[in-house]
Scaffold this motif. Structure first.
Motif, PDB file in Angstrom:
ATOM      1  N   THR A  68       0.865  -1.177   0.000  1.00  0.00           N
ATOM      2  CA  THR A  68       0.000   0.000   0.000  1.00  0.00           C
ATOM      3  C   THR A  68       0.902   1.227   0.000  1.00  0.00           C
ATOM      4  OG1 THR A  68      -1.800   1.154   1.145  1.00  0.00           O
ATOM      5  CG2 THR A  68      -0.153   0.056   2.515  1.00  0.00           C
ATOM      6  N   MET A  69       0.399   2.337  -0.551  1.00  0.00           N
ATOM      7  CA  MET A  69       1.246   3.524  -0.669  1.00  0.00           C
ATOM      8  C   MET A  69       0.375   4.781  -0.654  1.00  0.00           C
ATOM      9  SD  MET A  69       4.159   4.398  -3.524  1.00  0.00           S
ATOM     10  CE  MET A  69       5.250   3.145  -2.881  1.00  0.00           C
ATOM     11  N   THR A  70       0.833   5.794   0.070  1.00  0.00           N
ATOM     12  CA  THR A  70       0.135   7.075   0.069  1.00  0.00           C
ATOM     13  C   THR A  70       0.553   7.878  -1.164  1.00  0.00           C
ATOM     14  OG1 THR A  70       1.840   8.279   1.291  1.00  0.00           O
ATOM     15  CG2 THR A  70       0.194   7.074   2.598  1.00  0.00           C
ATOM     16  N   VAL A  71      -0.311   8.755  -1.608  1.00  0.00           N
ATOM     17  CA  VAL A  71       0.007   9.563  -2.796  1.00  0.00           C
ATOM     18  C   VAL A  71       1.158  10.522  -2.499  1.00  0.00           C
ATOM     19  CG1 VAL A  71      -2.289   9.375  -3.818  1.00  0.00           C
ATOM     20  CG2 VAL A  71      -1.823  11.230  -2.187  1.00  0.00           C
ATOM     21  N   GLU A  72       1.282  10.945  -1.240  1.00  0.00           N
ATOM     22  CA  GLU A  72       2.388  11.837  -0.876  1.00  0.00           C
ATOM     23  C   GLU A  72       3.722  11.122  -1.028  1.00  0.00           C
ATOM     24  OE1 GLU A  72       4.016  14.463   2.974  1.00  0.00           O
ATOM     25  OE2 GLU A  72       2.346  13.047   3.203  1.00  0.00           O
ATOM     26  N   ASP A  73       3.782   9.885  -0.554  1.00  0.00           N
ATOM     27  CA  ASP A  73       5.032   9.134  -0.669  1.00  0.00           C
ATOM     28  C   ASP A  73       5.356   8.829  -2.128  1.00  0.00           C
ATOM     29  OD1 ASP A  73       5.495   9.126   2.044  1.00  0.00           O
ATOM     30  OD2 ASP A  73       4.501   7.197   2.378  1.00  0.00           O
ATOM     31  N   TYR A  74       4.346   8.466  -2.904  1.00  0.00           N
ATOM     32  CA  TYR A  74       4.614   8.159  -4.306  1.00  0.00           C
ATOM     33  C   TYR A  74       5.058   9.404  -5.065  1.00  0.00           C
ATOM     34  CZ  TYR A  74       4.143   6.273  -9.000  1.00  0.00           C
ATOM     35  OH  TYR A  74       4.410   5.871 -10.292  1.00  0.00           O
ATOM     36  N   GLN A  75       4.492  10.557  -4.737  1.00  0.00           N
ATOM     37  CA  GLN A  75       4.936  11.796  -5.363  1.00  0.00           C
ATOM     38  C   GLN A  75       6.418  12.040  -5.089  1.00  0.00           C
ATOM     39  OE1 GLN A  75       2.939  14.631  -7.182  1.00  0.00           O
ATOM     40  NE2 GLN A  75       5.075  14.493  -7.771  1.00  0.00           N
ATOM     41  N   ASP A  76       6.827  11.826  -3.848  1.00  0.00           N
ATOM     42  CA  ASP A  76       8.238  12.017  -3.510  1.00  0.00           C
ATOM     43  C   ASP A  76       9.129  10.983  -4.188  1.00  0.00           C
ATOM     44  OD1 ASP A  76       7.647  14.189  -1.973  1.00  0.00           O
ATOM     45  OD2 ASP A  76       7.819  13.169  -0.038  1.00  0.00           O
ATOM     46  N   LEU A  77       8.618   9.757  -4.343  1.00  0.00           N
ATOM     47  CA  LEU A  77       9.419   8.707  -4.975  1.00  0.00           C
ATOM     48  C   LEU A  77       9.621   8.979  -6.459  1.00  0.00           C
ATOM     49  CD1 LEU A  77       8.103   5.437  -3.278  1.00  0.00           C
ATOM     50  CD2 LEU A  77      10.320   6.546  -2.942  1.00  0.00           C
ATOM     51  N   ILE A  78       8.582   9.388  -7.173  1.00  0.00           N
ATOM     52  CA  ILE A  78       8.769   9.639  -8.609  1.00  0.00           C
ATOM     53  C   ILE A  78       9.632  10.879  -8.834  1.00  0.00           C
ATOM     54  CG2 ILE A  78       6.623   8.478  -9.261  1.00  0.00           C
ATOM     55  CD1 ILE A  78       5.357  11.172  -9.716  1.00  0.00           C
ATOM     56  N   ASP A  79       9.674  11.753  -7.829  1.00  0.00           N
ATOM     57  CA  ASP A  79      10.585  12.897  -7.923  1.00  0.00           C
ATOM     58  C   ASP A  79      12.017  12.510  -7.555  1.00  0.00           C
ATOM     59  OD1 ASP A  79       8.654  14.654  -8.807  1.00  0.00           O
ATOM     60  OD2 ASP A  79       8.156  15.409  -6.811  1.00  0.00           O
ATOM     61  N   ARG A  80      12.236  11.239  -7.304  1.00  0.00           N
ATOM     62  CA  ARG A  80      13.587  10.702  -7.106  1.00  0.00           C
ATOM     63  C   ARG A  80      13.881   9.601  -8.128  1.00  0.00           C
ATOM     64  NH1 ARG A  80      16.348  12.088  -2.613  1.00  0.00           N
ATOM     65  NH2 ARG A  80      17.615  10.198  -2.754  1.00  0.00           N
ATOM     66  N   GLU A  92     -11.642  17.684  -6.770  1.00  0.00           N
ATOM     67  CA  GLU A  92     -12.908  17.094  -6.330  1.00  0.00           C
ATOM     68  C   GLU A  92     -12.910  15.580  -6.493  1.00  0.00           C
ATOM     69  OE1 GLU A  92     -16.063  18.991  -8.403  1.00  0.00           O
ATOM     70  OE2 GLU A  92     -15.676  20.975  -7.559  1.00  0.00           O
ATOM     71  N   VAL A  93     -12.252  15.068  -7.532  1.00  0.00           N
ATOM     72  CA  VAL A  93     -12.250  13.620  -7.757  1.00  0.00           C
ATOM     73  C   VAL A  93     -11.331  12.903  -6.785  1.00  0.00           C
ATOM     74  CG1 VAL A  93     -12.831  13.857 -10.192  1.00  0.00           C
ATOM     75  CG2 VAL A  93     -10.417  13.814  -9.506  1.00  0.00           C
ATOM     76  N   GLY A  94     -10.506  13.644  -6.060  1.00  0.00           N
ATOM     77  CA  GLY A  94      -9.579  13.045  -5.114  1.00  0.00           C
ATOM     78  C   GLY A  94      -8.295  12.599  -5.774  1.00  0.00           C
ATOM     79  N   TYR A  95      -7.431  11.982  -4.982  1.00  0.00           N
ATOM     80  CA  TYR A  95      -6.152  11.469  -5.473  1.00  0.00           C
ATOM     81  C   TYR A  95      -6.241   9.951  -5.612  1.00  0.00           C
ATOM     82  CZ  TYR A  95      -4.436  16.012  -3.792  1.00  0.00           C
ATOM     83  OH  TYR A  95      -4.254  17.349  -3.569  1.00  0.00           O
ATOM     84  N   GLY A  96      -5.313   9.395  -6.374  1.00  0.00           N
ATOM     85  CA  GLY A  96      -5.258   7.950  -6.523  1.00  0.00           C
ATOM     86  C   GLY A  96      -5.128   7.528  -7.968  1.00  0.00           C
ATOM     87  N   SER A  97      -5.538   6.298  -8.267  1.00  0.00           N
ATOM     88  CA  SER A  97      -5.381   5.713  -9.607  1.00  0.00           C
ATOM     89  C   SER A  97      -6.727   5.672 -10.326  1.00  0.00           C
ATOM     90  CB  SER A  97      -4.801   4.301  -9.503  1.00  0.00           C
ATOM     91  OG  SER A  97      -3.507   4.339  -8.915  1.00  0.00           O
ATOM     92  N   PHE A  98      -6.684   6.055 -11.615  1.00  0.00           N
ATOM     93  CA  PHE A  98      -7.904   6.171 -12.416  1.00  0.00           C
ATOM     94  C   PHE A  98      -7.671   5.628 -13.824  1.00  0.00           C
ATOM     95  CE2 PHE A  98      -7.991   9.421  -9.195  1.00  0.00           C
ATOM     96  CZ  PHE A  98      -9.314   9.551  -8.811  1.00  0.00           C
ATOM     97  N   HIS A  99      -8.787   5.359 -14.496  1.00  0.00           N
ATOM     98  CA  HIS A  99      -8.785   5.101 -15.935  1.00  0.00           C
ATOM     99  C   HIS A  99      -9.591   6.210 -16.606  1.00  0.00           C
ATOM    100  CE1 HIS A  99      -7.826   0.480 -16.096  1.00  0.00           C
ATOM    101  NE2 HIS A  99      -6.963   1.161 -15.346  1.00  0.00           N
ATOM    102  N   GLN A 100      -9.014   6.790 -17.642  1.00  0.00           N
ATOM    103  CA  GLN A 100      -9.758   7.723 -18.491  1.00  0.00           C
ATOM    104  C   GLN A 100     -10.209   6.956 -19.721  1.00  0.00           C
ATOM    105  OE1 GLN A 100      -7.544  11.397 -19.256  1.00  0.00           O
ATOM    106  NE2 GLN A 100      -9.080  12.496 -18.104  1.00  0.00           N
TER     107      GLN A 100
END
Length: 539
Positions: free
Chosen positions: A39-51, A355-363
């Motif tokens: 499991t992963m928070t969006v904050e942690d994943y944001q920091d990881l992809i920025d590394r 409004e849609v929140g954070y996380g994983s989506f399909h467009q």
């Protein structure tokens, strides 16, 4: 674990062994570190992809790993389960791997579509309105050459006035005779009797393209066509265009060309057309097709995602077989679910977030009531991250990959109005050593992530370095370093026997533990801040 605080929980894998590269096909040249994310928070994943980390689209991890989960998967012949999963997060070893992969982002708010991007948008709009797909067009950026003919018509790359060439053909001459490049016997006699200067011009013309040769050696007996415009010099045409543009600009500013105040400007402006203007062009009432883009949450799956799951999977299956030449049994439903539906990112909402929140989506792109393309994206605190795109092969000529990227940039701009800090569009990895992956650099302004200092550098400054070397440090300050480097591994958090503790405490309890080198490597890759938030699982 105490309280309801959300944690990121990962299992770390080393990256000592090389494996096959999907870009250059080197059998042992691809190296990367990996983590299985429960499991992963969006904050942690944001920091990881920025590394330099990235989820999904992952290569195979090192086969020398001894983690129990990998051993079990290998025994059961399910090793691909690990690296073809949206829960696998990996980081290329940049100075060692055969094809270095640099994280790339686009400044969505400053993005202006290029000529090729506009062409793609217009092509799609034309298909929706008229049902026509233009043939013979490509998506390659190319600066059109100036037309030097006074009048409408397609732009020609030649510097010779095309009207002058056409004037060589008489309106009274049959078309078949005019198109015949051969010189008739009467014409040959006139050419032979031409003055030396004309003969010299003819010889010079033989060394230039055919169209220019026709212009320099007029066919005897054919006069100018009075119905066609007079030929003009290219510089005169450019000057006239420049004056026209200045005149329009002066009118927009309220000043006429002679310095007198001009009437108030009309609705006509000199502002460039925005990306949204191309996308939202209203199709006629009798348009042939209708396109709708729906955003559905994939994790946890919302009702709309569940209802359209099978239709989405069928498009993925056709895409994999047609584009990647997979056998019919390989793109299974379970593989599709693991690869593009499973995600470690849980749904999160914030008062200052979208409004849609954070996380994983399909467009999902619905054309006339059926899915023709799906863009897999992550919505994070400061960006929309593109994960994958697949489409129905029957619509490949619509350039849906590029079209979806443009729609995702526009979507990022839309979310930024709700969440001001969400202003970037991440396109995954830019691989300069692989020509097919350079297209990501066309979405500008763009930055590449420096692999040593993890600061963003404009791509224009990076490309010269990548031309000289596959691996390059982009930050030119020799004294600059990693601002979030690991300083104290003892403060890294671990999860042991369902208990959260600092690594220093864990190592005291496990006196026989010999994993300090591994934890030190992990901490250096994720950085001090992430190491103090993410839980590293210890058996």
């Amino acid at each position: 674990m105490a309280g309801n605080k959300s944690y990121t929980i990962v299992e770390y894998f080393g990256g000592d062994d090389g494996y096959r590269c999907g870009y250059c096909k080197n059998e042992k040249g691809n190296f990367s570190h990996g983590m299985w994310s429960h499991t992963m928070t969006v904050e942690d994943y944001q920091d990881l992809i920025d590394r330099g980390w990235r989820r999904s689209e992952a290569p195979a991890p090192s086969q020398s790993l001894l983690a129990p989960i990998i051993v079990a998967l290998v025994i059961h012949g399910l090793f691909s389960f690990l690296f073809r999963s949206g829960k696998y997060v990996y980081k290329p070893i940049m100075n060692k791997t055969c094809c270095p992969q640099y994280t790339i982002r686009c400044h969505a708010l400053k993005f202006q579509p290029s000529k090729s991007h506009k062409k793609i948008l217009k092509k799609t709009n034309k298909y929706l309105s008229k049902g026509e797909i233009p043939k013979g067009q490509d998506d390659v950026d190319a600066e059109p050459m100036d037309s030097v003919c006074d009048g409408a018509g397609p732009r020609e790359p030649s510097k010779v006035c095309q009207a002058e060439i056409k004037c060589l053909l008489s309106a009274d001459t049959p078309k078949k005779e005019a198109d015949n490049p051969a010189i008739t016997e009467p014409q040959k006699e006139v050419v032979d009797a031409a003055p030396a200067s004309l003969e010299s011009s003819r010889k010079d013309a033989e060394s230039v393209p055919d169209e220019r040769t026709k212009a320099k050696v007029p066919k005897p007996g054919l006069g100018a066509d009075a119905s066609r415009p007079l030929c003009r010099k290219a510089k005169d045409v450019r000057k006239e265009r420049r004056l026209q543009k200045e005149h329009v600009r002066h009118k927009a500013d309220g000043v006429s060309s002679d310095g007198a105040p001009a009437p108030p400007a009309t609705s006509q402006t000199n502002q460039p057309k925005l990306l949204e203007d191309f996308i939202s062009e209203s199709p006629p009432n009798d348009s042939c097709h209708s396109l709708e883009v729906r955003l559905v949450r994939s994790n946890p799956p919302c009702p709309q995602f569940k209802a359209s799951f099978n239709a989405s999977y069928q498009v993925y299956k056709l895409y994999q077989m047609a584009i990647h030449k997979d056998p019919p049994d390989k793109p299974s439903e379970s593989q599709f679910r693991r690869f593009l539906c499973d995600s470690p990112l849980e749904a999160e909402f914030s008062p200052d977030g979208p409004e849609v929140g954070y996380g994983s989506f399909h467009q999902q792109y619905w054309l006339d009531g059926r899915i023709v393309a799906v863009g897999v994206i992550d919505i994070l605190p400061t960006c929309v991250s593109s994960v994958y795109l697949y489409y129905h092969p029957d619509f490949a000529s619509l350039s849906l990959g590029s079209y979806a990227a443009l729609r995702e940039i526009a979507f990022t701009r839309q979310l930024q109005k709700q969440s001001p800090k969400l202003s970037h569009y991440y396109l995954g990895f830019y691989i300069h050593s692989c020509p097919k992956m350079r297209y990501k650099g066309q979405y500008r302004p763009a930055d590449l992530l420096c692999p040593e200092t993890f600061v963003w550098v404009p791509i224009e400054r990076c490309l010269p370095r990548l031309e000289n070397s596959r691996y390059a440090r982009f930050n030119q300050d020799p004294d600059a370093g990693d601002a979030r480097m690991l300083k104290d591994v003892g403060r890294a958090l671990v999860l042991h026997r369902r208990t959260v503790m600092p690594y220093a405490t864990y190592s005291r309890r496990r006196r026989a533990s010999s994993d300090e080198v591994e934890v030190q490597q992990y901490g250096g890759l994720v950085g001090q801040q992430c190491a103090e938030r993410i839980l590293l699982y210890r058996a």
